[in-house]
Design a protein around this motif. Structure first.
Motif, PDB file in Angstrom:
ATOM      1  N   PHE A 127      -2.890  -1.920  11.834  1.00 49.79           N
ATOM      2  CA  PHE A 127      -2.309  -2.072  10.639  1.00 49.79           C
ATOM      3  C   PHE A 127      -1.775  -3.624  10.672  1.00 49.79           C
ATOM      4  CE2 PHE A 127       1.766  -2.423   8.266  1.00 49.79           C
ATOM      5  CZ  PHE A 127       1.389  -1.918   7.126  1.00 49.79           C
ATOM      6  N   ARG A 154      -2.657   2.382  16.177  1.00 49.51           N
ATOM      7  CA  ARG A 154      -2.717   2.484  14.730  1.00 49.51           C
ATOM      8  C   ARG A 154      -1.944   1.371  14.517  1.00 49.51           C
ATOM      9  NH1 ARG A 154      -4.223   7.162  12.317  1.00 49.51           N
ATOM     10  NH2 ARG A 154      -4.354   6.036  10.587  1.00 49.51           N
ATOM     11  N   GLU A 158      -4.589  -6.318   9.989  1.00 54.14           N
ATOM     12  CA  GLU A 158      -5.006  -6.515   8.756  1.00 54.14           C
ATOM     13  C   GLU A 158      -3.833  -7.100   7.972  1.00 54.14           C
ATOM     14  OE1 GLU A 158      -8.038  -5.907   7.293  1.00 54.14           O
ATOM     15  OE2 GLU A 158      -8.426  -5.696   9.245  1.00 54.14           O
ATOM     16  N   ARG A 165      -1.782   7.901   7.938  1.00 52.19           N
ATOM     17  CA  ARG A 165      -1.973   6.743   7.237  1.00 52.19           C
ATOM     18  C   ARG A 165      -0.362   5.855   7.899  1.00 52.19           C
ATOM     19  NH1 ARG A 165       0.676   5.057   2.618  1.00 52.19           N
ATOM     20  NH2 ARG A 165       1.995   6.783   1.593  1.00 52.19           N
ATOM     21  N   VAL A 166      -0.579   4.616   7.895  1.00 55.22           N
ATOM     22  CA  VAL A 166       0.620   3.695   8.457  1.00 55.22           C
ATOM     23  C   VAL A 166       1.345   3.436   7.235  1.00 55.22           C
ATOM     24  CG1 VAL A 166       1.440   1.753   9.517  1.00 55.22           C
ATOM     25  CG2 VAL A 166      -0.611   2.905  10.575  1.00 55.22           C
ATOM     26  N   ARG A 167       2.715   3.704   7.396  1.00 56.20           N
ATOM     27  CA  ARG A 167       3.544   3.061   6.074  1.00 56.20           C
ATOM     28  C   ARG A 167       4.672   2.060   6.801  1.00 56.20           C
ATOM     29  NH1 ARG A 167       4.559   8.232   5.472  1.00 56.20           N
ATOM     30  NH2 ARG A 167       6.688   7.960   5.169  1.00 56.20           N
TER      31      ARG A 167
END
Length: 230
Positions: free
Chosen positions: A117, A113, A120, A95-97
């Motif tokens: 992100f 990715r 969104e 996941r992207v953080r």
């Protein structure tokens, strides 16, 4: 448009564009792709226009030399998110953080990715801003779409459809908010009359600084390359 060249090493391609609306000869160097455009009004000969361009050759070459190059969004790159520089760190993660000074991305296709992100994130921010401004204006919009446009940051159709560039999420939040206010104001005024700008000021407040930021800094948001990074 006809292509000519400024002499020198290397020669610089110049696109000559005639415009019925132009009042004077002008030169523009695009910060996006380095394209040099010579705009010529009616009644001015090609030879006169090219002489003007030649007299400005040092200025043109200076701008081309200072143009910032593209940045691939991959390990070690610095990417602005909401106007704050974030170091791209690729890790073994799914996941992207988004952290205070970093954007943590999966090592597999980090650019794509990151783009997903950020799109969104842009949708959330722009929908919230558009909803807020539309409520203040007392008018609704029909839909909101995101694109990766180079020629404009947003638009509003006569049917009330809003469109924005998702790259606005890279800019400081007040810039994104200004563009949302600008487009929502078109729900009331489909023009750029004094009445329109009065609506923008009502929704956003004094807007000169935000407009200047987009004019002077906006092109830098297109430097970041996501599709082929990583």
């Amino acid at each position: 448009m006809a292509e000519h060249h400024l002499p020198g090493s290397p020669p610089v391609p110049v696109l000559l564009r005639r415009s019925a609306r132009a009042r004077r000869i002008s030169l523009r160097v695009s910060q996006l792709d380095g394209r040099v455009t010579l705009t010529v009004p009616r009644g001015v000969s090609e030879a006169e226009a090219l002489d003007f361009a030649l007299s400005k050759s040092d200025w043109v070459r200076g701008h081309l030399a200072s143009r910032q190059g593209d940045v691939a969004v991959t390990q070690g790159a610095v990417l602005p998110v909401e106007g704050r520089p974030r170091r791209v760190i690729c890790e073994t993660t799914r996941r992207v953080r988004l952290e205070e000074d970093a954007l943590i991305l999966p090592a597999d296709r980090p650019g794509l990715r990151a783009q997903a992100f950020l799109r969104e994130m842009a949708r959330d921010r722009l929908a919230a801003a558009s909803d807020r401004h539309a409520a203040t204006l007392g008018r609704g919009y029909t839909r909101l779409t995101l694109r990766d446009t180079r020629s404009r940051w947003g638009s509003c159709s006569s049917a009330g459809a809003l469109m924005y560039s998702w790259r606005l999420v890279l800019a400081p939040p007040e810039i994104l908010d200004y563009v949302a206010a600008h487009e929502v104001a078109h729900l009331a005024e489909m023009n750029h009359s004094p009445a329109f700008w009065a609506q923008v000021d009502r929704l956003y407040g004094p807007h000169d600084r935000a407009r200047a930021w987009l004019r002077n800094e906006g092109s830098t948001l297109h430097r970041y390359r996501f599709e082929s990074a990583g």
